[in-house]
Design a protein around this motif. Structure first.
Motif, PDB file in Angstrom:
ATOM      1  N   ARG A  13      35.953  61.965 -46.625  1.00  0.00           N
ATOM      2  CA  ARG A  13      36.834  60.938 -47.169  1.00  0.00           C
ATOM      3  C   ARG A  13      36.105  60.108 -48.233  1.00  0.00           C
ATOM      4  N   LEU A  14      36.841  59.779 -49.288  1.00  0.00           N
ATOM      5  CA  LEU A  14      36.340  58.926 -50.359  1.00  0.00           C
ATOM      6  C   LEU A  14      37.047  57.593 -50.233  1.00  0.00           C
ATOM      7  N   LEU A  15      36.258  56.496 -50.241  1.00  0.00           N
ATOM      8  CA  LEU A  15      36.824  55.164 -50.011  1.00  0.00           C
ATOM      9  C   LEU A  15      36.413  54.169 -51.091  1.00  0.00           C
ATOM     10  N   HIS A  16      37.279  53.173 -51.261  1.00  0.00           N
ATOM     11  CA  HIS A  16      36.992  52.013 -52.099  1.00  0.00           C
ATOM     12  C   HIS A  16      37.324  50.789 -51.248  1.00  0.00           C
ATOM     13  N   ASN A  17      36.319  49.942 -50.999  1.00  0.00           N
ATOM     14  CA  ASN A  17      36.512  48.767 -50.125  1.00  0.00           C
ATOM     15  C   ASN A  17      37.150  49.157 -48.794  1.00  0.00           C
ATOM     16  N   PHE A  44      43.846  55.943 -55.915  1.00  0.00           N
ATOM     17  CA  PHE A  44      42.889  56.798 -56.612  1.00  0.00           C
ATOM     18  C   PHE A  44      43.067  56.745 -58.128  1.00  0.00           C
ATOM     19  N   ASP A  45      44.290  56.576 -58.587  1.00  0.00           N
ATOM     20  CA  ASP A  45      44.554  56.604 -60.025  1.00  0.00           C
ATOM     21  C   ASP A  45      43.720  55.586 -60.803  1.00  0.00           C
ATOM     22  N   GLU A  46      43.288  54.527 -60.151  1.00  0.00           N
ATOM     23  CA  GLU A  46      42.404  53.545 -60.790  1.00  0.00           C
ATOM     24  C   GLU A  46      41.083  54.196 -61.202  1.00  0.00           C
ATOM     25  N   PHE A  47      40.640  55.204 -60.440  1.00  0.00           N
ATOM     26  CA  PHE A  47      39.341  55.839 -60.672  1.00  0.00           C
ATOM     27  C   PHE A  47      39.439  57.174 -61.412  1.00  0.00           C
TER      28      PHE A  47
END
Length: 114
Positions: A13-17, A44-47
């Motif tokens: 899994r890839l996470l942000h905050n 995810f679209d932010e990245f």
């Protein structure tokens, strides 16, 4: 003994905050690289532009720009092994075709100061 985190079908899994951004389903390994299909989720679209920029920089052999992308990715995102444990260090490439490749290490890389 086979590492269950590297088994085909295992999901990293890839996470942000602590918010899940993507699920990476392992399709195979070519050590030290792991390959996966990517399922992105909300946020995810932010990245996405950052991963596209990284891919362009690598294709153009612009190592300084590729390193800047890597630094940005590592400062904003974290990964979790299929078993749920945190990945201490990783170099992740998410491609436009919905696949990913990454390397990982179980300890943070040492940062050398100039």
């Amino acid at each position: 003994m086979t590492n269950p985190n590297l088994t085909t079908g295992s999901i990293w899994r890839l996470l942000h905050n602590d918010q899940e951004m993507a699920r990476l389903t392992v399709t195979g390994t070519d050590m030290p690289w792991i390959h996966a299909e990517v399922e992105t989720v909300s946020g995810f679209d932010e990245f996405r532009p950052l991963f596209c920029e990284q891919e362009r920089a690598l294709a153009e052999e612009d190592w300084e720009r590729a390193d800047a992308c890597y630094t940005h990715i590592r400062s904003a995102l974290t990964m979790r092994f299929a078993d749920g444990g945190p990945v201490a260090e990783f170099m992740l490439h998410i491609h436009d075709d919905g696949t990913a490749a990454w390397r990982w290490h179980d300890e943070p890389f040492d940062v050398v100061s100039p």
